[in-house]
Design an enzyme around this catalytic site. Structure first.
Site, PDB file in Angstrom:
ATOM      1  N   HIS A 417       0.600  -1.237   0.523  1.00 19.42           N
ATOM      2  CA  HIS A 417       0.181  -0.297   0.056  1.00 19.42           C
ATOM      3  C   HIS A 417       0.670   1.522  -0.353  1.00 19.42           C
ATOM      4  CE1 HIS A 417      -3.574   1.691   0.066  1.00 19.42           C
ATOM      5  NE2 HIS A 417      -4.565   1.365   0.952  1.00 19.42           N
ATOM      6  N   ASP A 421      -2.005   2.372  -5.131  1.00 25.10           N
ATOM      7  CA  ASP A 421      -3.272   2.443  -4.196  1.00 25.10           C
ATOM      8  C   ASP A 421      -4.073   1.290  -4.183  1.00 25.10           C
ATOM      9  OD1 ASP A 421      -2.143   4.766  -3.271  1.00 25.10           O
ATOM     10  OD2 ASP A 421      -2.475   5.732  -5.173  1.00 25.10           O
TER      11      ASP A 421
END
Length: 446
Positions: A417, A421
């Protein structure tokens, strides 16, 4: 009688130490020359250590998981004749050239006291070929033993010469069940002959009911398993995972796969789902190259690759390994299938090279028929994405007018992450979904 000391040999390539990953013997075992004694693992390979002499193991100088310096005493044997100089046997050819964890700990080997030696019940043969050795011959002359005392108690060490012990081992006999007629109950060759002549002794059958099992086995994490543990710990501690699960209708894909397998040439591999997934990933990566990358988080640099090098997580007898299909973007369906088969066989047989087990830029993990409904795969650090395949199940699906049986499969995929995204992760998987549900698009070159 004398002693022979075996030191950890120089395993080559400038290696100064190695991790002990396996003992093939224990204290009290009798070994022949060339019997495999131990296996050690370096950062290059696993190497087996053979015995240079015949003898009895009386001391082991390290425990599984210990890191031992080259030249350190490793084993002591009781041998016929006088004491010998310390020996450094030639190491066998590496059998499993796989990456090894960095050495942890160290220190001097821990000596095991000689008096802890025990002979295991019904010892297994070393597989050595019996030869006309002065250790024993055929049946010997003399009268029958005069003592027929009860067999020894559990844990009591039989008294016998190494030659007698070795003969009993290779004959599959338990010396604790043989009464000795010599001083202090010493067992001779004649005692073994008499025991064999009496034939097998059948122990009375016992009836055992349900009982509590309070045993606790301590299993040390060593070798490849320790390497896996370290890599998983790094991945989970340093990478903030986001997992995205999507269901895919693979009915059309499975029909196409069956048709291609039916029409394939003899020199072509049988196709599984993986080659189709690999080609779909190549096309999806062309639209989103940021998922085909390695993140050097210490330098703060993302290395984004043009070539798609797909790691295929494979379960082997030694543990999880990830052989790499290099340049999947340059391979068609059949070539992908052939390379996956070749690498899987190499990983399972321990013949995969270091180069074949490194260099991936994105990974596929699959448990096949054991894949479950959904998983949360751990990213293969330092990559930024992993695609997880779950099992295919036939489920009723609504097409707008009726329920129809369809072959459904979930993809459970995780992303770093920090780099990817959630939106980008979803777009990537949705692109793969479209390609797998309309498999003809996989073969269209844009």
């Amino acid at each position: 009688m004398g002693e022979h000391v075996i030191k950890l040999p120089d395993v080559g390539e400038g290696v100064a130490e190695a991790e002990l990953v396996e003992w093939h013997v224990k204290i009290g075992d009798l070994v022949r020359e060339d019997t495999l004694l131990a296996a050690v693992m370096t950062d290059k390979a696993t190497v087996e250590i053979p015995s240079p002499v015949d003898g009895e193991i009386i001391w082991l100088g390290a425990e599984i998981g210990d890191v031992v310096a080259v030249g350190s005493p490793l084993i002591r044997l009781k041998v016929e004749g006088g004491a010998d100089a310390p020996s450094e046997p030639q190491a066998e050819t590496p059998r499993t050239p796989t990456p090894n964890p960095s050495p942890q700990g160290g220190g001097e080997p821990v000596a095991a006291p000689v008096e802890t030696a025990r002979v295991k019940t019904a010892p297994q043969s070393t597989g050595a070929t019996q030869s006309p050795s002065p250790l024993w011959g055929g049946a010997r002359g003399g009268g029958k033993p005069t003592s027929t005392g009860a067999p020894r108690a559990e844990g009591e060490r039989p008294v016998a010469s190494p030659a007698v012990r070795l003969r009993a081992k290779e004959a599959g006999l338990d010396l604790r069940q043989i009464s000795g007629t010599g001083p202090a109950g010493r067992i001779s060759h004649e005692d073994i002959d008499a025991f064999i002549a009496r034939g097998p002794q059948t122990a009375p059958a016992t009836t055992r009911g349900l009982a509590q099992n309070t045993a606790v086995e301590d299993i040390k994490i060593v070798g490849l398993r320790r390497k896996i543990a370290e890599k998983m710990s790094v991945a989970k501690s340093r990478i903030p995972h986001i997992t995205y699960v999507e269901e895919i209708d693979v009915t059309a894909l499975e029909d196409l796969r069956a048709a291609l397998n039916k029409a394939k040439r003899p020199d072509q591999p049988k196709l599984t789902l993986l080659p189709f997934l690999m080609r779909a990933m190549v096309k999806a990566i062309a639209d989103q190259p940021n998922v085909n990358a390695i993140f050097d988080d210490e330098a703060g640099i993302v290395h984004q690759y043009g070539g798609v090098h797909i790691g295929i997580a494979a379960q082997t007898p030694g543990g999880l390994m990830v052989p790499v299909v290099r340049h999947a973007e340059a391979r068609d369906i059949w070539d992908c299938g052939a390379e996956v088969n070749r690498l899987a066989d190499a990983a399972k047989t321990g013949t995969a090279t270091r180069e074949e087990l490194s260099g991936s830029t994105i990974t596929i993990t699959s448990l096949g028929a054991m894949g479950g409904i959904a998983t949360t795969p751990v990213i293969n650090h330092p990559e930024v994405a992993i695609v997880g395949v779950n099992k295919i199940m036939v489920r009723p699906m609504w097409d707008g007018t009726q329920f129809l049986p369809r072959k459904m499969m979930n993809l459970s995929s995780s992303f770093d992450h920090r780099v990817v995204d959630g939106w980008d992760a979803a777009v990537f998987i949705q692109r793969i979904k479209t390609l797998l549900e309309t498999p003809a698009m996989i073969f269209i070159e844009s």
